[in-house]
Design an enzyme around this catalytic site. Structure first.
Site, short mmCIF file in Angstrom:
data_model
loop_
_atom_site.label_atom_id
_atom_site.label_comp_id
_atom_site.label_asym_id
_atom_site.label_seq_id
_atom_site.Cartn_x
_atom_site.Cartn_y
_atom_site.Cartn_z
N ASP A 42 10.80 -53.06 -51.99
CA ASP A 42 10.69 -51.65 -51.62
C ASP A 42 12.07 -51.06 -51.32
O ASP A 42 12.19 -49.86 -51.06
CB ASP A 42 9.71 -51.43 -50.47
CG ASP A 42 10.06 -52.21 -49.22
OD1 ASP A 42 11.11 -52.88 -49.19
OD2 ASP A 42 9.26 -52.15 -48.25
N SER A 43 13.11 -51.90 -51.39
CA SER A 43 14.49 -51.38 -51.34
C SER A 43 14.76 -50.41 -52.47
O SER A 43 15.72 -49.63 -52.40
CB SER A 43 15.49 -52.53 -51.41
OG SER A 43 15.31 -53.30 -52.58
N LYS A 116 5.19 -59.88 -51.03
CA LYS A 116 5.98 -60.15 -49.83
C LYS A 116 5.65 -59.11 -48.78
O LYS A 116 5.49 -57.93 -49.10
CB LYS A 116 7.48 -60.12 -50.14
CG LYS A 116 8.36 -60.42 -48.91
CD LYS A 116 9.82 -60.58 -49.29
CE LYS A 116 10.51 -59.28 -49.63
NZ LYS A 116 10.60 -58.36 -48.45
N GLU A 118 6.30 -58.16 -44.30
CA GLU A 118 7.24 -58.37 -43.20
C GLU A 118 6.53 -58.70 -41.89
O GLU A 118 5.45 -58.19 -41.61
CB GLU A 118 8.09 -57.11 -43.00
CG GLU A 118 8.93 -56.74 -44.21
CD GLU A 118 9.72 -55.45 -44.02
OE1 GLU A 118 10.40 -55.03 -44.97
OE2 GLU A 118 9.68 -54.86 -42.91
N GLU A 185 16.52 -62.27 -43.07
CA GLU A 185 17.52 -61.23 -43.31
C GLU A 185 18.36 -60.95 -42.08
O GLU A 185 17.83 -60.70 -40.99
CB GLU A 185 16.84 -59.94 -43.79
CG GLU A 185 17.84 -58.84 -44.10
CD GLU A 185 17.22 -57.65 -44.83
OE1 GLU A 185 17.97 -56.67 -45.06
OE2 GLU A 185 16.03 -57.69 -45.16
#
Length: 272
Positions: A42-43, A116, A118, A185
């Site tokens: 989603d970056s 993925k 978070e 990260e």
């Protein structure tokens, strides 16, 4: 490439390489370069769509870009990189059913193999377990989690003892919930190195030091195309400058139809 291959790579001590892609051109380049995993992150909301965070990215946009990425591969499906796509903000935080529907939409309408998400909050762990029961592989993500930017900010995480203990606990819970790998990260390198030995599934680092089971990078950062370059992502190419200079050369050309005399477009070779 399959999710089980990544676990095997960890056991063999083989570094796992993960690069992002957002369309057919970028995925064809990343595939030709030999990446093990292609992440449709989603970056893309920041890299491609011009947002200041990843939060505005919708499920429809993730599906649009995931389908484009999957269409860009040249190799047979069995030889393609593993494709993992991010579940966007609020597509899984609002309950298990919505998460299953979102993940199913992405995987049913593309050749992506996993999603993925978070964090490791209790609700997130329930979602992960449900997805895995449905046959959907899940990659976890700890440390700097961009979807929590308004709560945690864009800064290094796990800097104090309490947060370090939490990230060790969370990584163990993600493994026990069934994740096949975890992205770490922007955390201290020594913590990532210890955590790698703490769990059996691969630890993929970004801004987490070199002693991880693998590394993930935003492709635009490596190519020097990003407008805002992260401090932990050193560009290996002055991509923006090269592109600007090439376009200036064309714009300033006296003959805009001119073709390089040493190149015939009909003879151009594909990486396929």
């Amino acid at each position: 490439m399959q999710t089980t291959d990544l676990v095997r790579f960890k056991k063999l001590g083989k570094q796992i390489t993960v690069l992002t892609a957002w369309d057919a051109i970028s995925s064809s380049i990343v595939e030709a370069a030999g990446a093990d995993v292609v992440l449709v992150g989603d970056s893309l909301g920041m890299v491609v769509l011009g947002h200041s965070t990843t939060l505005p990215v919708t499920l429809d946009q993730m599906l649009h870009h995931t389908k484009a990425v999957c269409r860009g591969f040249c190799r047979p499906l069995s030889k393609q990189p593993l494709v993992v796509c991010d579940l966007p903000f609020l597509s899984y935080q609002c309950g298990e059913d919505k998460a299953v529907e979102a993940a199913g939409t992405l995987l049913k309408n593309s050749t992506a193999s996993a999603v993925k998400l978070e964090g490791a909050e209790p609700e997130t762990l329930l979602v992960i377990k449900r997805l895995i029961r449905m046959g959907i592989p899940v990659m976890g993500h700890l440390g700097l989690t961009p979807q929590s930017v308004h709560q945690l900010g864009y800064k290094s995480q796990a800097r104090d003892k309490d947060s370090q203990e939490k990230i060790f606990k969370d990584s163990k819970m993600l493994q026990e919930s069934g994740c096949f790998a975890i992205v770490l990260e922007h955390i201290p390198a020594e913590i990532a190195s210890r955590l790698k030995k703490h769990i059996d599934i691969p630890v993929i680092g970004i801004g987490a030091g070199s002693d991880c089971d693998g590394q993930v990078r935003v492709t635009a950062d490596i190519l020097g195309l990003s407008i805002a370059q992260p401090p932990f992502a050193k560009p290996l190419l002055a991509g923006r400058e090269l592109c600007i200079n090439a376009l200036k050369e064309w714009i300033n050309s006296t003959d805009l139809d001119q073709v390089n005399p040493t190149t015939k477009t009909s003879e151009s070779k594909s990486d396929c």
